[in-house]
Write a protein that holds these residues in place. Sequence first.
Motif, PDB file in Angstrom:
ATOM      1  N   SER A 134      95.299  23.847  10.765  1.00 24.61           N
ATOM      2  CA  SER A 134      96.439  24.231  10.404  1.00 24.61           C
ATOM      3  C   SER A 134      96.204  25.168   9.196  1.00 24.61           C
ATOM      4  O   SER A 134      94.910  25.380   8.537  1.00 24.61           O
ATOM      5  CB  SER A 134      97.698  23.417  10.254  1.00 24.61           C
ATOM      6  N   VAL A 135      97.031  26.106   8.959  1.00 29.01           N
ATOM      7  CA  VAL A 135      97.048  26.827   7.666  1.00 29.01           C
ATOM      8  C   VAL A 135      97.937  26.210   6.569  1.00 29.01           C
ATOM      9  O   VAL A 135      99.062  25.888   6.924  1.00 29.01           O
ATOM     10  CB  VAL A 135      97.576  28.336   7.945  1.00 29.01           C
ATOM     11  N   ARG A 136      97.277  26.267   5.294  1.00 33.49           N
ATOM     12  CA  ARG A 136      98.102  25.755   4.343  1.00 33.49           C
ATOM     13  C   ARG A 136      99.222  26.563   4.066  1.00 33.49           C
ATOM     14  O   ARG A 136      99.425  27.671   4.192  1.00 33.49           O
ATOM     15  CB  ARG A 136      97.244  26.038   2.748  1.00 33.49           C
ATOM     16  N   PRO A 137     100.492  25.874   3.960  1.00 32.58           N
ATOM     17  CA  PRO A 137     101.541  26.557   4.000  1.00 32.58           C
ATOM     18  C   PRO A 137     102.003  27.422   2.738  1.00 32.58           C
ATOM     19  O   PRO A 137     102.531  28.584   3.187  1.00 32.58           O
ATOM     20  CB  PRO A 137     102.921  25.295   3.788  1.00 32.58           C
ATOM     21  N   ASP A 138     101.273  27.282   1.764  1.00 30.37           N
ATOM     22  CA  ASP A 138     101.383  28.172   0.744  1.00 30.37           C
ATOM     23  C   ASP A 138     100.849  29.452   1.019  1.00 30.37           C
ATOM     24  O   ASP A 138     101.304  30.861   0.360  1.00 30.37           O
ATOM     25  CB  ASP A 138     101.130  27.603  -0.777  1.00 30.37           C
ATOM     26  N   ALA A 139      99.849  29.469   1.679  1.00 27.91           N
ATOM     27  CA  ALA A 139      98.943  30.584   1.936  1.00 27.91           C
ATOM     28  C   ALA A 139      99.413  31.481   3.314  1.00 27.91           C
ATOM     29  O   ALA A 139      99.019  32.559   3.364  1.00 27.91           O
ATOM     30  CB  ALA A 139      97.337  30.338   2.180  1.00 27.91           C
ATOM     31  N   PRO A 141     102.136  32.678   4.392  1.00 26.58           N
ATOM     32  CA  PRO A 141     102.937  33.978   4.357  1.00 26.58           C
ATOM     33  C   PRO A 141     102.103  35.238   4.193  1.00 26.58           C
ATOM     34  O   PRO A 141     102.226  36.247   4.928  1.00 26.58           O
ATOM     35  CB  PRO A 141     104.138  33.934   3.326  1.00 26.58           C
ATOM     36  N   ALA A 142     101.140  35.220   3.420  1.00 29.27           N
ATOM     37  CA  ALA A 142     100.249  36.291   2.955  1.00 29.27           C
ATOM     38  C   ALA A 142      99.242  36.390   3.984  1.00 29.27           C
ATOM     39  O   ALA A 142      99.155  37.455   4.289  1.00 29.27           O
ATOM     40  CB  ALA A 142      99.772  36.087   1.683  1.00 29.27           C
ATOM     41  N   ALA A 153     109.212  33.634   7.424  1.00 27.80           N
ATOM     42  CA  ALA A 153     107.911  33.292   7.058  1.00 27.80           C
ATOM     43  C   ALA A 153     107.625  31.917   6.736  1.00 27.80           C
ATOM     44  O   ALA A 153     106.884  31.026   7.068  1.00 27.80           O
ATOM     45  CB  ALA A 153     107.126  34.226   6.276  1.00 27.80           C
ATOM     46  N   ALA A 154     108.716  31.530   5.818  1.00 22.86           N
ATOM     47  CA  ALA A 154     108.536  30.180   5.238  1.00 22.86           C
ATOM     48  C   ALA A 154     108.871  28.978   6.158  1.00 22.86           C
ATOM     49  O   ALA A 154     108.354  28.079   6.072  1.00 22.86           O
ATOM     50  CB  ALA A 154     109.670  30.037   3.992  1.00 22.86           C
ATOM     51  N   VAL A 155     109.772  29.477   7.323  1.00 20.71           N
ATOM     52  CA  VAL A 155     109.987  28.443   8.136  1.00 20.71           C
ATOM     53  C   VAL A 155     108.931  28.129   9.087  1.00 20.71           C
ATOM     54  O   VAL A 155     108.446  27.022   9.434  1.00 20.71           O
ATOM     55  CB  VAL A 155     111.175  29.021   8.880  1.00 20.71           C
ATOM     56  N   LEU A 156     108.092  29.355   9.559  1.00 24.22           N
ATOM     57  CA  LEU A 156     106.866  29.321  10.241  1.00 24.22           C
ATOM     58  C   LEU A 156     105.873  28.774   9.591  1.00 24.22           C
ATOM     59  O   LEU A 156     105.033  27.764  10.283  1.00 24.22           O
ATOM     60  CB  LEU A 156     106.626  30.689  10.744  1.00 24.22           C
ATOM     61  N   ALA A 157     105.714  28.598   8.255  1.00 25.93           N
ATOM     62  CA  ALA A 157     104.550  27.900   7.629  1.00 25.93           C
ATOM     63  C   ALA A 157     104.681  26.583   7.722  1.00 25.93           C
ATOM     64  O   ALA A 157     103.783  25.864   7.793  1.00 25.93           O
ATOM     65  CB  ALA A 157     104.864  28.375   6.279  1.00 25.93           C
ATOM     66  N   VAL A 158     105.897  26.053   7.756  1.00 24.10           N
ATOM     67  CA  VAL A 158     106.172  24.555   8.136  1.00 24.10           C
ATOM     68  C   VAL A 158     106.278  24.099   9.259  1.00 24.10           C
ATOM     69  O   VAL A 158     106.743  22.761   9.578  1.00 24.10           O
ATOM     70  CB  VAL A 158     107.168  23.976   6.888  1.00 24.10           C
ATOM     71  N   THR A 209      92.669  50.860  23.753  1.00 20.71           N
ATOM     72  CA  THR A 209      93.020  50.140  22.458  1.00 20.71           C
ATOM     73  C   THR A 209      93.882  50.840  21.717  1.00 20.71           C
ATOM     74  O   THR A 209      93.565  52.372  21.824  1.00 20.71           O
ATOM     75  CB  THR A 209      91.751  49.702  21.981  1.00 20.71           C
ATOM     76  N   VAL A 210      94.658  50.281  21.163  1.00 15.08           N
ATOM     77  CA  VAL A 210      95.454  51.122  19.871  1.00 15.08           C
ATOM     78  C   VAL A 210      95.324  50.179  18.935  1.00 15.08           C
ATOM     79  O   VAL A 210      95.073  48.968  18.759  1.00 15.08           O
ATOM     80  CB  VAL A 210      97.051  51.044  20.499  1.00 15.08           C
ATOM     81  N   GLU A 211      95.520  51.053  17.469  1.00 10.08           N
ATOM     82  CA  GLU A 211      95.706  50.355  16.362  1.00 10.08           C
ATOM     83  C   GLU A 211      96.668  50.224  15.476  1.00 10.08           C
ATOM     84  O   GLU A 211      97.592  51.404  15.660  1.00 10.08           O
ATOM     85  CB  GLU A 211      94.292  50.687  15.344  1.00 10.08           C
ATOM     86  N   VAL A 212      97.357  49.246  15.110  1.00 12.94           N
ATOM     87  CA  VAL A 212      98.758  49.376  14.109  1.00 12.94           C
ATOM     88  C   VAL A 212      98.595  48.464  12.921  1.00 12.94           C
ATOM     89  O   VAL A 212      97.788  47.601  12.755  1.00 12.94           O
ATOM     90  CB  VAL A 212      99.678  48.451  15.414  1.00 12.94           C
ATOM     91  N   ASP A 213      98.945  49.348  11.990  1.00 10.44           N
ATOM     92  CA  ASP A 213      99.019  48.796  10.697  1.00 10.44           C
ATOM     93  C   ASP A 213      99.939  47.648  10.439  1.00 10.44           C
ATOM     94  O   ASP A 213     101.169  47.766  10.385  1.00 10.44           O
ATOM     95  CB  ASP A 213      99.223  49.907   9.714  1.00 10.44           C
ATOM     96  N   SER A 214      99.336  46.520  10.631  1.00  9.92           N
ATOM     97  CA  SER A 214     100.187  45.306  10.719  1.00  9.92           C
ATOM     98  C   SER A 214      99.295  43.969  10.078  1.00  9.92           C
ATOM     99  O   SER A 214      98.128  43.917  10.354  1.00  9.92           O
ATOM    100  CB  SER A 214     100.826  45.094  12.145  1.00  9.92           C
ATOM    101  N   SER A 215      99.901  43.189  10.047  1.00  4.05           N
ATOM    102  CA  SER A 215      99.676  41.724   9.788  1.00  4.05           C
ATOM    103  C   SER A 215      99.315  41.049  11.256  1.00  4.05           C
ATOM    104  O   SER A 215      99.296  41.859  12.062  1.00  4.05           O
ATOM    105  CB  SER A 215     100.309  40.795   9.044  1.00  4.05           C
ATOM    106  N   HIS A 216      98.747  39.650  11.078  1.00  3.58           N
ATOM    107  CA  HIS A 216      98.207  39.227  12.393  1.00  3.58           C
ATOM    108  C   HIS A 216      99.312  38.865  13.276  1.00  3.58           C
ATOM    109  O   HIS A 216      99.514  39.292  14.326  1.00  3.58           O
ATOM    110  CB  HIS A 216      97.569  37.735  11.852  1.00  3.58           C
ATOM    111  N   LEU A 217     100.620  38.804  12.630  1.00  6.14           N
ATOM    112  CA  LEU A 217     101.941  38.409  13.257  1.00  6.14           C
ATOM    113  C   LEU A 217     102.644  39.537  14.057  1.00  6.14           C
ATOM    114  O   LEU A 217     103.898  39.745  13.363  1.00  6.14           O
ATOM    115  CB  LEU A 217     103.036  37.271  12.877  1.00  6.14           C
ATOM    116  N   VAL A 218     101.834  40.294  14.680  1.00  3.03           N
ATOM    117  CA  VAL A 218     102.268  41.787  14.868  1.00  3.03           C
ATOM    118  C   VAL A 218     103.639  41.713  15.687  1.00  3.03           C
ATOM    119  O   VAL A 218     104.393  42.840  15.781  1.00  3.03           O
ATOM    120  CB  VAL A 218     100.991  42.642  15.539  1.00  3.03           C
ATOM    121  N   MET A 219     103.832  40.669  16.461  1.00  2.40           N
ATOM    122  CA  MET A 219     105.048  40.708  17.268  1.00  2.40           C
ATOM    123  C   MET A 219     106.177  40.662  16.651  1.00  2.40           C
ATOM    124  O   MET A 219     107.471  40.963  17.057  1.00  2.40           O
ATOM    125  CB  MET A 219     104.863  39.430  18.402  1.00  2.40           C
TER     126      MET A 219
END
Length: 239
Positions: A134-139, A141-142, A153-158, A209-219
């Motif tokens: 899993s991903v460290r909850p504090d990391a 969101p970023a 993002a805080a809800v998703l983290a936990v 293929t398309v490129e979108v300026d987005s973080s990982h959670l693009v949805m």
Amino acid sequence: MSRSVKPTVVLVHGAFADASSYAEVIPRLIAKGYDVVAPAVPNRSLIGDAAYIASVVRQTPGPVVLVGHSYGGAVITVAGTEDNVQALVYLAGYALEEGESLGELQGRFPDSDLAAALVYTPFESSTESGTDVSVRPDAFPAVFAAGVDPHLAAVLAVSQRPLAAQAFADAAPAAAWKTKPSWGLVASSDRTINPDVERYGYQRAGMTTVEVDSSHLVMLARPESVVELIEEAARATAA
């Protein structure tokens, strides 16, 4: 495209997330007249997860556009060989070659910021034991959810759905993109998967293929772009 011939869109989530990661995409697709299925992926092994999603697809009447985010891309690479899959759509995802594991593909490229934020936790149940990743909850969101509302993002983290370490080692027994029309979205600001991993897999598969300026959670960060790509795949492969 008339309502009667529109495919069902099956949305496959990735690691460290669940089907709610499509919460901004689902209502937009429904409003456009699509039937949508968003199953819960076990996230236990690539082989087992792909078999489960394949069973969902088989029981879905009519044509299917199969969409996979992140690890879900590896899952649809295998499950997408089902006869009623008319198109594959990868969202910041892994497009594996037949016989290739997730770890092998990722290992060809420099690590993303995710590598330093992972947590490994042993688990045991009545039927199996292993290690959850899993991903460290504090990391989270970023690294995983930049551009998403901070409260969400805080809800998703936990509330992460961990990925069993076995999933990184399983070799894909098939590569559905070899026989199915495929589309890929690169999240160019991704800090979870190196965007070059996404580009490489898509290029190797000959995807549109398309490129979108987005973080990982693009949805969640760019849902309109995701829906646009799904619609493009649906229109292009309509019977």
